[in-house]
Design an enzyme around this catalytic site. Structure first.
Site, PDB file in Angstrom:
ATOM      1  N   TYR A 570      34.170  33.075  38.207  1.00 27.88           N
ATOM      2  CA  TYR A 570      34.140  32.894  39.665  1.00 27.88           C
ATOM      3  C   TYR A 570      34.330  34.265  40.342  1.00 27.88           C
ATOM      4  O   TYR A 570      34.362  35.290  39.671  1.00 27.88           O
ATOM      5  CB  TYR A 570      35.171  31.839  40.098  1.00 27.88           C
ATOM      6  CG  TYR A 570      34.841  30.475  39.507  1.00 27.88           C
ATOM      7  CD1 TYR A 570      33.626  29.852  39.815  1.00 27.88           C
ATOM      8  CD2 TYR A 570      35.693  29.837  38.610  1.00 27.88           C
ATOM      9  CE1 TYR A 570      33.278  28.632  39.258  1.00 27.88           C
ATOM     10  CE2 TYR A 570      35.355  28.615  38.049  1.00 27.88           C
ATOM     11  CZ  TYR A 570      34.151  28.013  38.371  1.00 27.88           C
ATOM     12  OH  TYR A 570      33.795  26.812  37.811  1.00 27.88           O
ATOM     13  N   GLY A 711      44.165  19.623  29.745  1.00 27.92           N
ATOM     14  CA  GLY A 711      43.209  19.171  30.747  1.00 27.92           C
ATOM     15  C   GLY A 711      42.689  17.789  30.387  1.00 27.92           C
ATOM     16  O   GLY A 711      43.222  16.766  30.809  1.00 27.92           O
TER      17      GLY A 711
END
Ligand code: FAD
Ligand code: FMN
Length: 783
Positions: A570, A711
């Site tokens: 990102y 996760g």
């Protein structure tokens, strides 16, 4: 059939035996350049499981081998004046010379021709053979001759090692970690027959140089080792036999078969000595080749089956060996560890042995590990029980003034379900239920600082009052109804922005309704992705202000912690990685330059964020791509953020460029957390394919991370932590009053389940050969 075997080591001889048994009519010749009893090395080591395999395939050689063996059950770790022993390992050692003599004798008995002192320079005169087995060892001449075909990859490791021997008797596989004036030395030692033991000495190249070993001859370096380990040798000498110091070559070959020629043993692939599997692999290759030859219609079909069938097993062993050798190469990272934690790290280094597994085999050792862990927690001012401590997962942790009740974390995960950046009911239930499930810390998904900072139209944001109000509701719910803390992860998508929802095509550009994207450099993610605009200073100032404003809203919502997302390709990650940053200004070039803008944002956030609340940064500790970020860079990145005041580094990896080559596996990112934590000396959170509470405890107890995030396991199981608490009898875990009957039931059932499981495991475990031998030789008790 005619079979020619080049090399009379374990691979060559054992394949001759098995193939001859299978085809008594075949003409099999082993060509060995040495004389029959002219062999290097001391003892070889096999596990009980390998011996079972030998027993199945050739009982006569198995019987002779096992008559000669020394058995042991324990692994002993000597470190800083302590010794920790762990039983139940089931290993045996035998002299390499005797092993080869047994295999030679058995081969002769079956009618194999053994052609000694025959150095095969060219396979052309074996042209009449239907099958040519290339078992010519680690420096295989034939692998090199056909290098373009076999495509071997040789990774020469940095540590130096030498095989030596001693008369010192040993009753355990013994690791000695010895501090010296030059640096650390390691001995890997085991007995292989009465009064004889193998000693492999290992050290890093700098220590090797400082100790002057390069200029010592074989005898002198043995004397140097005898001095260093003299306190343990008790007067026994160190013996040599071609014991030169070398670097270990990890060899992997892309192809193992060329026409009717096949690579076996060390010639095709090696496994580091620290997992004691070289001879095992060589002999199991022979088994696999014979099995393939058994049923196949042609030699070509058999060789194809051998290569296809065997590769996975060999690669698995090599992977375990790689993980193990890396641990030994970086032993200095753990040098200041508590000795019991250090020993736990030695035992669990290659992933096969875990916290739960050791609890069954060596409960006292694990209790000591837990006690040492609890003592460290107590030293931080927590009133925890040190005598009967909870498992590491249930020990508290403090970051600034935020205290976490346990070390289980819900990793940040985009739900792609927001509207205009506003979280909905889904988010309240999603985060709320995971907090009720007992995790110590919940991360929000990447929450974007502006509309054009979003990855997808479904990403959450925190740039307006409506978003702030919903986030406040989520935070308030968690604070009012659970013991969990909640961390806001702030990010900007950069060049990966304006893409589709995960289920419509991850990272694929939006066809409609997209927005302009920015990045460190104008490089699109996919060739058909949007071309990002290179950020200029004005854009940098705008984005910085957006981050600060979002953090201020985060504080207004009541978040306990703030994370800056600098991973996964990102915006901020695109500055850090050289693969995505090609700038020529002060923000490109060296790592220090590439870090400049992410650090600037971090510092601005640190100033805006209350000083009593912690901050973390998520990094990609490797790009898994040539020319990209490596673990060593990650240490420098972590140090830079630590200097800027980060409290925790959240160590993830990859997702920087689309053609990366990640090496997946259980806990596959944990080694990077380990490296960052123990080299940069900063608290870390690890994540990535960690699926069980056993793994969580293994990682924490070995000092490889301070927090463990899960996760995907949390996507399907909000109660992961509650279940783990029941398994480890961690009564103190938070449970909402409304759910107490469920807690009581699962704790009750888990106690019984665990007892049953342990009894079953213990019953099902066959006795090791060492145990059987000890029983057979035990004097009968007096009536
Ligand atoms: C110096 C050294 C010491 C070692 N010591 C130990 C130890 O103490 N304990 C342990 O567990 N492992 C030891 N190992 C590792 C272990 O020996 C190997 O992993 C294992 O032997 C592999 O078996 P192999 O049959 O594939 O190869 P090797 O055992 O290496 O056998 C290959 C054989 O091929 C022969 N050869 C090579 N080229 C030709 C040719 N052109 N023509 C004819 N013959 C040829 C060689 O002389 C050798 O006998 C040692 C390795 C080395 C290099
Ligand atoms: C659906 C999904 C969404 C994710 N979104 C984010 C995110 O918003 N921010 C982030 O840093 N990582 C994100 N990740 C990565 C996870 O935090 C985690 O690092 C990764 O899934 C590996 O851990 P696991 O094997 O336990 O799932 C996401 C992962 C998944 C599966």
């Amino acid at each position: 059939m005619k079979i020619a075997i080049i090399g009379g080591g374990p691979a060559g001889l054992y394949s001759a035996i098995l193939l001859k048994k299978q085809r008594p009519e075949a003409e099999i010749t082993v060509h060995e350049r040495n004389r029959a009893d002219d062999t290097f090395g001391f003892g070889v080591v096999f596990s009980d499981a390998t011996l079972d395999n030998f027993e199945k395939h050739d009982p006569p050689s198995y019987r002779r081998i096992t008559q000669e063996f020394a058995y042991w059950d324990d692994i002993a770790v000597h470190f800083r004046g302590t010794v920790h022993r762990v039983g139940g390992n089931g290993f045996c050692g035998c002299s390499r010379r005797k092993l080869l003599l047994i295999l030679q004798e058995r081969a002769r008995e079956l009618g194999v021709t053994l052609n000694f002192e025959a150095d095969i320079a060219d396979e052309a005169h074996l042209a009449d053979a239907d099958l040519v087995v290339l078992a010519d060892g680690i420096n295989s001449r034939f692998r090199e001759k056909y290098i373009a075909h076999f495509e071997p990859e040789v990774d020469l490791r940095s540590n130096m090692f030498a095989w030596m021997g001693s008369t010192r008797p040993l009753d355990a596989f013994t690791f000695i970690f010895q501090e010296t004036e030059w640096g650390p030395f390691i001995a890997h030692a085991y007995q292989y027959e009465a009064g004889r033991s193998t000693w492999i000495f290992e050290t890093d190249p700098e220590t090797f140089d400082r100790a002057g070993l390069a200029s010592l001859n074989e005898k002198q370096s043995a004397e140097r080792m005898a001095e260093i380990f003299g306190w343990f040798l008790q007067g026994h000498p160190i013996l040599t036999n071609r014991s030169t110091w070398r670097n270990f070559p990890m060899i992997r070959s892309k192809r193992w078969v060329r026409d009717n020629m096949v690579l076996l043993g060390d010639a095709k692939a090696t496994a580091h000595f620290s997992i004691g599997s070289g001879t095992k692999l060589a002999m199991e290759d022979a088994i696999a080749l014979a099995d393939a030859m058994q049923g196949a219609p042609t030699v070509a079909a058999a060789l194809e089956e051998y290569e296809q069938g065997r590769r996975e097993e060999v690669e698995k062993t090599q992977h375990a060996a790689d993980v193990s050798l890396v641990w030994f190469e970086h032993v200095e990272r753990f040098w200041d560890f508590d000795p019991v934690q250090f020993a736990f790290g030695v035992m669990t280094r290659a992933k096969a042995i875990t916290y739960d597994n050791l609890t069954l085999r060596a409960p006292d050792f694990v209790r000591e590990v837990d006690q040492a862990f609890a003592k460290q927690v107590r030293a931080k001012g927590f009133d925890v029980d040190v005598e009967k401590p909870l498992a590491p997962m249930f020990q508290p942790l403090r970051l600034r003034e935020m205290t976490l009740a346990n070390r289980a974390v819900v990793s940040p995960m985009c739900m792609y379900s927001a509207k205009e950046g506003v979280p909905g009911d889904f988010h309240l239930v999603h985060y709320g239920s995971r907090a009720l499930g007992g995790a110590g810390l919940i991360f929000t998904e990447m929450t974007c600082v502006a509309p054009d900072a979003r990855i997808t139209p479904g990403c959450t944001g925190l740039w307006n009052d409506e978003q702030e109000a919903v986030w406040r509701r989520i935070v308030d719910f968690i604070h009012a109804n659970s013991a969990a803390k909640i961390c806001l992860q702030l990010g900007h998508a950069g060049r990966k922005g304006a893409t589709k929802l995960m289920w419509d095509g991850m990272d694929r550009p939006l066809e409609q309704g997209g927005w302009d994207v920015i990045s460190a450099s104008p490089i699109p993610y996919f060739p058909d992705s949007q071309m990002p605009r290179e950020m200029d200073r004005a854009a940098m100032d705008r984005v910085k202000a957006e981050f600060v404003a979002a953090a201020e809203r985060g504080e207004a919502c009541g978040f306990d912690m703030l994370e800056l997302h600098c991973a996964h390709g990102y915006l901020l990650a695109s500055f850090i990685s050289p693969l995505t940053n090609q700038r020529t200004d002060a923000y490109g070039g060296s790592l220090a330059n590439r870090l400049r803008y992410p650090l600037e944002i971090f510092e601005a956030l640190r100033s805006a964020w209350p000083s009593h609340k912690p901050m973390s940064v998520r990094i990609s500790a490797t790009d898994w791509a040539d020319g990209g970020i490596t673990g060593d860079d990650a240490v420098k990145i972590a140090r830079a953020f630590a200097e800027a005041g980060v409290d925790l580094v959240d160590v993830s990896t990859g997702q920087t460029v689309r053609d990366s080559q990640p090496v997946y596996g259980r806990m596959f990112q944990t080694p990077f957390s380990d490296q960052v934590r123990n080299e940069a000396r900063v608290a870390t959170m690890c994540v990535g394919n960690i699926t069980t509470s056993d793994q969580v405890n293994t990682i924490l107890a070995a000092g490889r991370a301070d927090l463990v995030a899960l996760g995907r396991p949390h996507l399907v199981d909000p109660g992961f932590t509650m279940k783990a608490a029941a398994w480890y009898a961690a009564e103190g875990v938070f449970c909402p009053l409304q759910y107490l009957p469920g807690k009581e039931q699962i704790f009750r059932n888990s106690e019984r389940d665990r007892q049953e499981f342990e009894e079953l495991k213990i019953k099902a475990k066959p006795k090791t050969r060492a145990e059987l031998k000890a029983e057979a030789t035990k004097p009968l008790a007096a009536e």
